[in-house]
Design a protein around this motif. Structure first.
Motif, PDB file in Angstrom:
ATOM      1  N   ARG A  53     -14.205 -51.113 -11.657  1.00 18.62           N
ATOM      2  CA  ARG A  53     -13.229 -50.243 -12.304  1.00 18.62           C
ATOM      3  C   ARG A  53     -12.325 -49.576 -11.262  1.00 18.62           C
ATOM      4  O   ARG A  53     -11.130 -49.425 -11.465  1.00 18.62           O
ATOM      5  CB  ARG A  53     -13.983 -49.179 -13.094  1.00 18.62           C
ATOM      6  N   GLY A  54     -12.956 -49.190 -10.151  1.00 23.03           N
ATOM      7  CA  GLY A  54     -12.205 -48.528  -9.092  1.00 23.03           C
ATOM      8  C   GLY A  54     -11.078 -49.395  -8.558  1.00 23.03           C
ATOM      9  O   GLY A  54      -9.968 -48.924  -8.327  1.00 23.03           O
ATOM     10  N   GLU A  55     -11.365 -50.678  -8.418  1.00 18.66           N
ATOM     11  CA  GLU A  55     -10.342 -51.577  -7.888  1.00 18.66           C
ATOM     12  C   GLU A  55      -9.197 -51.752  -8.878  1.00 18.66           C
ATOM     13  O   GLU A  55      -8.027 -51.762  -8.508  1.00 18.66           O
ATOM     14  CB  GLU A  55     -10.967 -52.941  -7.564  1.00 18.66           C
ATOM     15  N   LYS A 113     -13.329 -36.910 -20.198  1.00 20.34           N
ATOM     16  CA  LYS A 113     -13.088 -37.920 -21.231  1.00 20.34           C
ATOM     17  C   LYS A 113     -12.016 -38.893 -20.774  1.00 20.34           C
ATOM     18  O   LYS A 113     -11.836 -39.940 -21.357  1.00 20.34           O
ATOM     19  CB  LYS A 113     -12.756 -37.310 -22.594  1.00 20.34           C
ATOM     20  N   GLN A 114     -11.308 -38.537 -19.698  1.00 15.97           N
ATOM     21  CA  GLN A 114     -10.318 -39.461 -19.155  1.00 15.97           C
ATOM     22  C   GLN A 114     -10.981 -40.288 -18.065  1.00 15.97           C
ATOM     23  O   GLN A 114     -11.078 -39.864 -16.921  1.00 15.97           O
ATOM     24  CB  GLN A 114      -9.135 -38.698 -18.584  1.00 15.97           C
ATOM     25  N   SER A 115     -11.413 -41.469 -18.453  1.00 14.80           N
ATOM     26  CA  SER A 115     -12.138 -42.324 -17.515  1.00 14.80           C
ATOM     27  C   SER A 115     -11.302 -42.614 -16.271  1.00 14.80           C
ATOM     28  O   SER A 115     -11.806 -42.645 -15.151  1.00 14.80           O
ATOM     29  CB  SER A 115     -12.504 -43.621 -18.223  1.00 14.80           C
ATOM     30  N   HIS A 116      -9.984 -42.791 -16.483  1.00 16.39           N
ATOM     31  CA  HIS A 116      -9.155 -43.187 -15.337  1.00 16.39           C
ATOM     32  C   HIS A 116      -9.059 -42.097 -14.288  1.00 16.39           C
ATOM     33  O   HIS A 116      -8.967 -42.370 -13.101  1.00 16.39           O
ATOM     34  CB  HIS A 116      -7.764 -43.645 -15.802  1.00 16.39           C
ATOM     35  N   SER A 117      -9.098 -40.829 -14.707  1.00 21.23           N
ATOM     36  CA  SER A 117      -9.038 -39.732 -13.734  1.00 21.23           C
ATOM     37  C   SER A 117     -10.289 -39.725 -12.873  1.00 21.23           C
ATOM     38  O   SER A 117     -10.225 -39.527 -11.656  1.00 21.23           O
ATOM     39  CB  SER A 117      -8.920 -38.390 -14.443  1.00 21.23           C
ATOM     40  N   ILE A 118     -11.432 -39.924 -13.523  1.00 19.98           N
ATOM     41  CA  ILE A 118     -12.695 -39.957 -12.786  1.00 19.98           C
ATOM     42  C   ILE A 118     -12.657 -41.111 -11.777  1.00 19.98           C
ATOM     43  O   ILE A 118     -13.000 -40.938 -10.603  1.00 19.98           O
ATOM     44  CB  ILE A 118     -13.878 -40.146 -13.779  1.00 19.98           C
ATOM     45  N   THR A 119     -12.200 -42.266 -12.231  1.00 19.42           N
ATOM     46  CA  THR A 119     -12.145 -43.433 -11.346  1.00 19.42           C
ATOM     47  C   THR A 119     -11.221 -43.171 -10.159  1.00 19.42           C
ATOM     48  O   THR A 119     -11.534 -43.522  -9.026  1.00 19.42           O
ATOM     49  CB  THR A 119     -11.675 -44.666 -12.126  1.00 19.42           C
ATOM     50  N   SER A 120     -10.073 -42.528 -10.419  1.00 20.62           N
ATOM     51  CA  SER A 120      -9.133 -42.196  -9.334  1.00 20.62           C
ATOM     52  C   SER A 120      -9.791 -41.300  -8.299  1.00 20.62           C
ATOM     53  O   SER A 120      -9.666 -41.525  -7.093  1.00 20.62           O
ATOM     54  CB  SER A 120      -7.931 -41.443  -9.896  1.00 20.62           C
ATOM     55  N   GLU A 121     -10.495 -40.279  -8.778  1.00 15.72           N
ATOM     56  CA  GLU A 121     -11.132 -39.335  -7.860  1.00 15.72           C
ATOM     57  C   GLU A 121     -12.220 -40.018  -7.049  1.00 15.72           C
ATOM     58  O   GLU A 121     -12.400 -39.734  -5.865  1.00 15.72           O
ATOM     59  CB  GLU A 121     -11.701 -38.144  -8.640  1.00 15.72           C
ATOM     60  N   VAL A 122     -12.944 -40.911  -7.711  1.00 15.38           N
ATOM     61  CA  VAL A 122     -14.001 -41.641  -7.006  1.00 15.38           C
ATOM     62  C   VAL A 122     -13.395 -42.480  -5.888  1.00 15.38           C
ATOM     63  O   VAL A 122     -13.930 -42.535  -4.781  1.00 15.38           O
ATOM     64  CB  VAL A 122     -14.790 -42.525  -7.998  1.00 15.38           C
ATOM     65  N   ASN A 123     -12.251 -43.087  -6.172  1.00 18.39           N
ATOM     66  CA  ASN A 123     -11.572 -43.878  -5.145  1.00 18.39           C
ATOM     67  C   ASN A 123     -11.264 -43.026  -3.920  1.00 18.39           C
ATOM     68  O   ASN A 123     -11.417 -43.471  -2.790  1.00 18.39           O
ATOM     69  CB  ASN A 123     -10.268 -44.463  -5.695  1.00 18.39           C
ATOM     70  N   VAL A 124     -10.823 -41.797  -4.145  1.00 26.27           N
ATOM     71  CA  VAL A 124     -10.509 -40.903  -3.033  1.00 26.27           C
ATOM     72  C   VAL A 124     -11.769 -40.558  -2.252  1.00 26.27           C
ATOM     73  O   VAL A 124     -11.803 -40.638  -1.019  1.00 26.27           O
ATOM     74  CB  VAL A 124      -9.836 -39.612  -3.556  1.00 26.27           C
TER      75      VAL A 124
END
Lengths: 315, 244
Positions: free
Chosen positions: B118-120, A58-69
């Motif tokens: 979003r990633g950026e 439910k924390q979109s930002h955590s998912i996005t962070s992990e995807v970045n990695v």
């Protein structure tokens, strides 16, 4: 201000359900839940007849962070740093809430303690050598794994390799560790800071090794440093491994490559010793085997001879 | 993009208030001043306990634009730092969302962007979270029922300071307890960047069953106010703060 994520109800996904992405419209059939942690839940799914792992939060930002990695790992060609990323998308639940998810390669296998207990100690060295190499590559890329723990590691089959499955804690070097677990955390044991440097991972790796001997962990006590020393002394029999783990805990070793080299040397030495031992053994065996057949032949002959004499004399 | 120092109040309590103003409405006023109110409800180890008295926890954090969590005593350390970090992240996302609205015109948030973009944006949020300065005023309920939880609270605060000091940005903390002697709150630790060395700070416990959460929060807000006033008056004495 964005506090929407807080009001979102927990994810409720049932097996047999199909998750369709909002953006890419790909369909994932949910087989079962694999596990859930602080950040989100991981499901085993099937996409186009292939098993994949889907992580939703439910924390979109955590998912996005992990995807970045995971994307950063993708750039390291020809090397399998973590599971490969397949898709990133949003899922809209029946009541209109949006949950972010990503899809990655599904790595199946055993957990480390189980694997070692079943296949023997010598595997630990083999697995660690490969793992230390991967860790060095990760560090060279400017990252630190962060939340390195038994639960985040899997021994994949064919070939047997120690691989990490959850990259949620991966942090750029020099920053504050994003996610950690107390038992594996350097700062919790008062053995250093919570800043992301290669030594942080090596401390955690040493704790992963200790955890094989102490499946239920142990508490830090009044003097954490002393507790660690005692636990290492008590559990590990191999003198070399004991030394290595001690150095990793103390921060005397701060490069994954050093761990790899140390282990390689140790294994080579062991191989030489076992070869010597085998040589001696085989020499002994030769002597014994050359002796045995004659004995057998003699005994068979003598028994049959006795039978013959008995028959000719009394029958 | 630069952000000024982020301000948070972290309230640690084990029950509902029973004196003075409604804490949720006070939290709303505090949030208006750009200070986030986070609340941690702390429970005894027994699993049977219903968090009945802790419903208020969610309510206060809700109107204080912050994060709330209810935990058992043992899990406190990790929760304190997780809640602080999450609140920091949410605040920064709010800031970034506002910028996005200005750039893109329509009322859009990060979550409405396609995953790739979003990633950026997330990288920017991460960067800000790592480098921004942070001030946390910790407000600890020391009413009688909290007595056996206070050593754990202290440990959790030390841990919080370790986590936050690992960041590149500066972090500063101050600790207050409530109820105080003849006043709503009592200062235990003045603004400092390191809580590592605090020992038995919760020595004086208030007796009786009063939990004036509302008035305590109000007073905490004033402490933040006082500080910025002082800063303006003697900014030469506080060069490190002013830089932020």
């Amino acid at each position: 201000m964005n506090t929407q994520t807080l009001k979102k109800p927990d994810i409720n996904i049932l097996k047999g359900q199909t998750i369709t992405g909002k953006w890419h419209k790909k369909k994932y059939y949910v087989v079962k839940e694999l596990g859930s942690g602080a950040i989100g839940t991981v499901y085993l799914c099937v996409y186009q007849n292939v098993q994949v792992a889907l992580k939703m939060s439910k924390q979109s930002h955590s998912i996005t962070s992990e995807v970045n990695v995971l994307k950063a790992f993708k750039k390291v060609q020809g090397h399998s740093l973590g599971p490969s990323l397949i898709d990133v998308d949003d899922y809209i639940s029946a009541n209109g809430h949006v949950y972010s998810f990503y899809v990655m390669e599904y790595i199946s296998g055993d957990d480390l303690p189980n694997f070692i207990n079943r296949n023997g100690q010598e595997w630990l060295f083999t697995l660690l050598i490969g793992f230390a190499k991967d860790l060095q590559t990760l560090h060279d890329e400017g990252y630190v794994f962060g939340d390195l723990k038994t639960d985040n590691l899997i021994v994949s089959r064919k070939p047997a390799r120690l691989r990490w499955v959850d990259v949620g804690g991966t942090t750029l070097q020099g920053r504050a560790i994003k996610e950690y677990t107390e038992f594996y955390d350097r700062a919790y044991w008062q053995m250093g800071s919570r800043k992301a440097d290669p030594g942080y991972d090596l401390f955690a790796l040493a704790m992963v090794i200790l955890r094989i001997y102490y499946p239920n962990g142990f508490s830090r006590g009044d003097n954490p440093r002393k507790t660690l020393q005692q636990k290492v002394q008590l559990a590990i029999r191999s003198q070399s491994l004991k030394q290595l783990v001690g150095k990793m805990l103390n921060g005397d070793i701060d490069k994954a490559d050093q761990v790899k080299d140390y282990l390689l040397q140790y294994v080579m030495k062991q191989n030489q010793q076992t070869q010597l031992r085998q040589k001696r053994l085989s020499q002994k065996n030769q002597q014994e085997t050359s002796f045995h057949p004659t004995l057998e032949v003699v005994s068979i002959l003598s028994i049959s001879g006795l039978c013959y004499i008995y028959m000719t004399l009394f029958l | 993009m630069r952000t000024s120092t982020l301000k948070q109040i972290l309230l640690i309590t084990d029950g509902c208030s029973n004196q003075g103003e409604n804490p949720a409405s006070v939290a709303a006023i505090i949030a208006e001043q750009g200070i986030t109110v986070n609340v941690i409800g702390i429970m005894e180890d027994e699993h049977t306990e219903q968090p009945k008295g802790l419903l208020e926890v969610e309510e206060i954090a809700g109107s204080g634009q912050g994060v709330s969590q209810i935990v058992y005593k043992q899990a406190l350390s990790q929760t304190v730092q997780a809640v602080t970090k999450q609140a920091l992240n949410e605040t920064l996302q709010g800031v970034v969302n506002k910028e996005l609205q200005q750039i893109l015109g329509s009322p859009s948030t990060m979550e409405e962007l396609p995953p790739d973009q979003r990633g950026e944006v997330m990288e920017v949020v991460d960067e800000l979270g790592e480098t921004c300065d942070l001030e946390v005023l910790v407000l600890v309920d020391t009413s009688a029922s909290m007595a056996n939880k206070l050593p754990t609270v202290q440990e959790a605060l030390i841990d919080l300071s370790i986590s936050m000091n690992a960041r590149i940005g500066r972090s500063r903390f101050s600790v207050y307890q409530f109820p105080g002697k003849r006043k709503p709150i009592q200062q235990l630790v003045d603004w400092t960047s390191k809580l590592d060395s605090i020992t038995s700070i919760f020595s004086r416990l208030a007796s009786g069953g009063v939990t004036p959460t509302g008035p305590a929060l109000k007073e905490a807000m004033h402490q933040f106010g006082k500080k910025s006033l002082k800063r303006r008056l003697f900014h030469n004495e506080y060069p490190d703060v002013e830089e932020a």
